[in-house]
Design an enzyme around this catalytic site. Structure first.
Site: not given
Length: 186
Positions: A107, A38
């Site tokens: 993230k 990700s």
């Protein structure tokens, strides 16, 4: 008697080392492993990163663009006992390894309290302005008519590999106490 004294000295030194390791890991710096793609191309799957826990310890708001480790279980409260039990040293002795349960995500911070985020024209907009995101390697396929307004005490995060990321679009806003740390080291 001398042997007993020497053993006691070693046990004391070992105990101090364990306590210092726990203090440093819970409050100062902790290693994490990137699990998945990700954050491609910025971070690779299985890459080891170290995060500063100072922001978590002092409940400080990360900056835009900071890479953070979050606890994705946003619908539960976090306590100091969570930080202790999730320490890598204690994980060695526990049956259910929290780090293997895929609850910690790496993230990038895109929104702070009060920000309005929109996803249109395959771009991310913060407060009406399209973000310059040179770390993305492909066009984001996600668009939405919805506006996300980040509530007080929370942040909005996304992976750099937008088309293959489970992030705030899916799990919701991240409470500040769920920001485990900020990546400051390679």
């Amino acid at each position: 008697m001398k042997t007993l004294k020497e053993i006691s000295s070693w046990v004391g030194t070992f105990g101090i080392a364990i306590v210092l390791s726990l203090i440093i890991g819970v409050f100062v710096i902790q290693p994490y492993r990137v699990d998945g793609h990700s954050m491609d191309p910025t971070l690779q799957d299985q890459e080891r990163i170290y995060v500063s826990k100072i922001s978590h310890t002092l409940s400080k708001l990360p900056e835009y663009g900071d890479i953070v480790v979050i606890d994705s279980r946003v619908n539960r409260d976090r306590y100091l006992t969570d930080d202790l039990l999730e320490h890598p040293l204690l994980q060695l002795f526990m049956d259910n390894n929290t780090n293997d349960n895929k609850v910690f995500y790496v993230k990038r911070v895109l929104g702070k309290p009060g920000d309005v985020l929109e996803f249109k024209e395959h771009k991310t907009y913060r407060n009406g302005v399209a973000l310059d995101e040179p770390y993305l390697n492909e066009t984001m396929n996600f668009v939405s008519d919805r506006q996300w307004t980040v509530p007080e005490g929370h942040i909005f995060v996304m992976g750099d590999n937008r088309n293959h990321s489970s992030d705030s679009r899916e799990i919701g806003y991240i409470p500040l106490d769920h920001v485990m740390g900020i990546k400051k080291f390679p």
